[in-house]
Scaffold this motif. Structure first.
Motif, PDB file in Angstrom:
ATOM      1  N   SER A 204      11.126  54.506  59.435  1.00  0.00           N
ATOM      2  CA  SER A 204      12.349  55.299  59.612  1.00  0.00           C
ATOM      3  C   SER A 204      12.284  56.115  60.894  1.00  0.00           C
ATOM      4  O   SER A 204      13.268  56.205  61.641  1.00  0.00           O
ATOM      5  CB  SER A 204      12.555  56.223  58.406  1.00  0.00           C
ATOM      6  OG  SER A 204      12.808  55.483  57.233  1.00  0.00           O
TER       7      SER A 204
ATOM      8  N   ASP B 103      12.383  54.154  51.685  1.00  0.00           N
ATOM      9  CA  ASP B 103      13.132  54.412  52.913  1.00  0.00           C
ATOM     10  C   ASP B 103      14.056  55.618  52.769  1.00  0.00           C
ATOM     11  O   ASP B 103      14.432  56.244  53.766  1.00  0.00           O
ATOM     12  CB  ASP B 103      13.919  53.179  53.356  1.00  0.00           C
ATOM     13  CG  ASP B 103      14.994  52.783  52.356  1.00  0.00           C
ATOM     14  OD1 ASP B 103      14.633  52.315  51.265  1.00  0.00           O
ATOM     15  OD2 ASP B 103      16.186  52.933  52.673  1.00  0.00           O
ATOM     16  N   GLU B 104      14.442  55.961  51.536  1.00  0.00           N
ATOM     17  CA  GLU B 104      15.251  57.165  51.323  1.00  0.00           C
ATOM     18  C   GLU B 104      14.424  58.419  51.629  1.00  0.00           C
ATOM     19  O   GLU B 104      14.952  59.394  52.183  1.00  0.00           O
ATOM     20  CB  GLU B 104      15.775  57.195  49.890  1.00  0.00           C
ATOM     21  CG  GLU B 104      16.746  56.071  49.594  1.00  0.00           C
ATOM     22  CD  GLU B 104      17.028  55.862  48.123  1.00  0.00           C
ATOM     23  OE1 GLU B 104      17.769  54.923  47.797  1.00  0.00           O
ATOM     24  OE2 GLU B 104      16.498  56.639  47.290  1.00  0.00           O
TER      25      GLU B 104
ATOM     26  N   GLN C 118      14.366  58.633  55.428  1.00  0.00           N
ATOM     27  CA  GLN C 118      15.585  59.158  56.037  1.00  0.00           C
ATOM     28  C   GLN C 118      15.678  60.673  55.887  1.00  0.00           C
ATOM     29  O   GLN C 118      16.199  61.359  56.781  1.00  0.00           O
ATOM     30  CB  GLN C 118      16.813  58.477  55.421  1.00  0.00           C
ATOM     31  CG  GLN C 118      16.999  57.039  55.857  1.00  0.00           C
ATOM     32  CD  GLN C 118      17.130  56.915  57.370  1.00  0.00           C
ATOM     33  OE1 GLN C 118      17.911  57.621  58.002  1.00  0.00           O
ATOM     34  NE2 GLN C 118      16.344  56.028  57.968  1.00  0.00           N
TER      35      GLN C 118
END
Length: 269
Positions: free
Chosen positions: A27, A238-239, A242
């Motif tokens: 990310s 991936d959250e 972010q």
């Protein structure tokens, strides 16, 4: 985001050859940051992680090898990263866990978990934060856990380490809060506190629950999470990444000392 908001920055992500750490590194790479990759890995695993992070957009990525139980090894890694260009963004993600009651767990287990989950973050931060202050910009994001905010049985060293990480991060946030400016970006220290997250570590528990109940994977996940996480949904790695991109961005210059739960309502109960 995909706006290149971290172009020209260098990030060190500990424990980043797999799982949440690799997702965080990718990310940050996608926003233009150079990435210092770290973890317990073979040469092949390290090379594969570096290649994956470069493919995600990192203009440069390099593997750093350090045993996070060893303060001297951590100092050597931080020195090497400083020679590489210095750490603008430090993500302390490396961590370990072993469950058992207070009566069952050994002194060796206690020492190892506290060393990796808590002391290692102190040793990286004490080297990185003064340099960040000199530059007027820096971001430390420590991956704590929902167990840095609430307790569970049979996890005494893990919970102690994560509560300690949250407390230490708040102290560092106060010590560096006035450094820099809005224009420079300032120096901030924050924690992310994930609940159930979709990684290989939880797959055996999902499989076992599915077999126990005779149901499919979605139903097994919902059953497993029903004990703690009201959303009944896991987070994707991936959250987490972010959220860290946002905390590392210039706009977050006044967000420091927080412990952000990504836990589907676990700690709201």
């Amino acid at each position: 985001m995909q706006n290149g908001v971290l172009a020209g920055r260098t990030a060190l992500v500990t424990g980043s050859v797999q799982g949440i750490g690799l997702a965080i590194a990718k990310s940050l790479a996608a926003e233009g940051a150079r990435i210092g990759v770290h973890g317990l890995a073979s040469a092949e695993q390290a090379a594969a992680a570096v290649a994956e992070i470069q493919d995600a957009g990192a203009p440069d990525a390099r593997f750093f090898d350090a045993d996070m139980r060893d303060p001297d090894a951590i100092d050597a890694m931080m020195e090497a990263v400083e020679h590489w260009g210095g750490v603008d963004i430090l993500v302390n993600n490396a961590g370990i866990q072993k469950t058992g009651s207070i009566a069952e767990l050994t002194r060796e287990t206690w020492d190892m978990i506290l060393a990796v989950n808590l002391s290692a973050a102190f040793f990286t931060m004490r080297r990185a934060l003064p340099k960040m202050a000199e530059r007027g910009y820096g971001r430390v994001v420590n991956i704590a856990s929902v167990h840095g905010l609430v307790a569970s049985k049979d996890k005494s060293p893990y919970v102690a380490s994560k509560f300690g990480l949250v407390g230490m991060s708040r102290v560092a946030a106060l010590e560096y809060a006035s450094v820099g400016s809005r224009e420079a970006g300032g120096v901030t220290v924050n924690c992310i506190c994930p609940g159930w997250t979709e990684t290989a570590i939880i797959e055996p528990q999902i499989t076992a629950r599915g077999e126990q109940l005779g149901v499919g994977r979605p139903e097994a996940i919902a059953s497993l999470l029903a004990e703690k996480q009201p959303s009944l949904r896991t987070s994707r790695p991936d959250e987490i990444g972010q959220a860290i991109v946002w905390l590392a961005s210039p706009i977050a210059h006044n967000i420091t000392g927080i412990s952000l739960p990504i836990d589907g309502g676990w700690t709201a109960q």
